[in-house]
Enzyme design. Structure first.
Site, PDB file in Angstrom:
ATOM      1  CB  VAL A  85      -0.921   0.030   1.241  1.00 42.10           C
ATOM      2  CG1 VAL A  85      -1.812   1.259   1.211  1.00 42.10           C
ATOM      3  CG2 VAL A  85      -1.736  -1.246   1.342  1.00 42.10           C
ATOM      4  CD  GLU A  86       3.869   2.186  -4.448  1.00 47.58           C
ATOM      5  OE1 GLU A  86       4.743   1.385  -4.776  1.00 47.58           O
ATOM      6  OE2 GLU A  86       3.429   3.061  -5.236  1.00 47.58           O
ATOM      7  CG  ASN A  87       0.639   7.843   2.035  1.00 49.27           C
ATOM      8  OD1 ASN A  87       1.092   8.980   1.971  1.00 49.27           O
ATOM      9  ND2 ASN A  87      -0.506   7.544   2.620  1.00 49.27           N
ATOM     10  CB  ALA A  88       0.944  11.110  -1.908  1.00 48.46           C
ATOM     11  CB  SER A  89       3.691  11.038   2.723  1.00 48.81           C
ATOM     12  OG  SER A  89       4.783  11.211   3.585  1.00 48.81           O
ATOM     13  CE1 TYR A  90       5.912   8.594  -3.876  1.00 43.71           C
ATOM     14  CE2 TYR A  90       8.143   9.467  -4.012  1.00 43.71           C
ATOM     15  CZ  TYR A  90       6.897   9.259  -4.577  1.00 43.71           C
ATOM     16  OH  TYR A  90       6.640   9.707  -5.847  1.00 43.71           O
ATOM     17  CB  CYS A 120       6.551  -3.983   2.516  1.00 44.79           C
ATOM     18  SG  CYS A 120       7.876  -2.813   2.155  1.00 44.79           S
ATOM     19  CD  GLU A 138       7.400  -8.538   1.709  1.00 42.51           C
ATOM     20  OE1 GLU A 138       8.330  -8.858   0.948  1.00 42.51           O
ATOM     21  OE2 GLU A 138       6.836  -7.423   1.648  1.00 42.51           O
ATOM     22  CB  CYS A 154      12.743  -4.602   1.312  1.00 43.77           C
ATOM     23  SG  CYS A 154      11.574  -4.131   2.615  1.00 43.77           S
TER      24      CYS A 154
END
Length: 148
Positions: free
Chosen positions: A44-49, A54, A56, A97
């Site tokens: 789940v990505e977010n605009a605030s990286y 991840c 996992e 990662c």
């Protein structure tokens, strides 16, 4: 199906739910619990990286939220660049990662196991299986703090 194949297949299904508009790299994870049940997660990505999660970590957090962190037995992970339909693609197995290896180590130490980690490709049959101790040697965790 064997454990690795079952978990990689579940991880592929989970990757279909990835929210990865920035990296366009979908990841799915499937955690096997001691009773044979499987919990999954997708990245789940977010605009605030830095706030991105991840797959996992999502799967382990799901197990923990259900009170099952000590019941983790194995994990399967897949990932790949998203195609035009938003599906993960690629034939190279993807491994967790470094941050995820540490998160997995927490669950593994609490469960008292050397966690099997099955790394699959988004497409095809390629699977590489490891023990977490190989991916994260001399890991720091609960045992180092006197917690078991």
């Amino acid at each position: 199906m064997n454990e690795a194949t079952t978990l990689v297949a579940a991880a592929r299904r989970a990757a279909e739910n990835a929210h990865a508009p920035y990296s366009r790299f979908a990841v799915g994870a499937a955690v096997l619990l001691s009773d044979g049940s499987i919990v999954t997660g997708a990245n789940v990505e977010n605009a605030s990286y830095g706030l991105s999660l991840c797959a996992e970590t999502v799967a382990i957090a799901t197990a923990s939220a259900a009170g099952r962190l000590r019941d983790v037995v194995a994990i399967g992970v897949i990932g790949g660049a998203m195609d035009a339909d938003g599906r993960a693609s690629g034939t190279t197995p993807v491994s967790p990662c470094g941050r995820c290896r540490q998160v997995l180590n927490e669950a593994a130490q609490l469960a008292g196991i050397d966690l099997p980690v099955h790394c699959g490709a988004a497409d095809g049959d390629a699977i590489r299986s490891y023990r977490l101790s190989t991916l994260l040697p001399d890991a720091f965790g609960p045992a180092d703090l006197g917690i078991d």
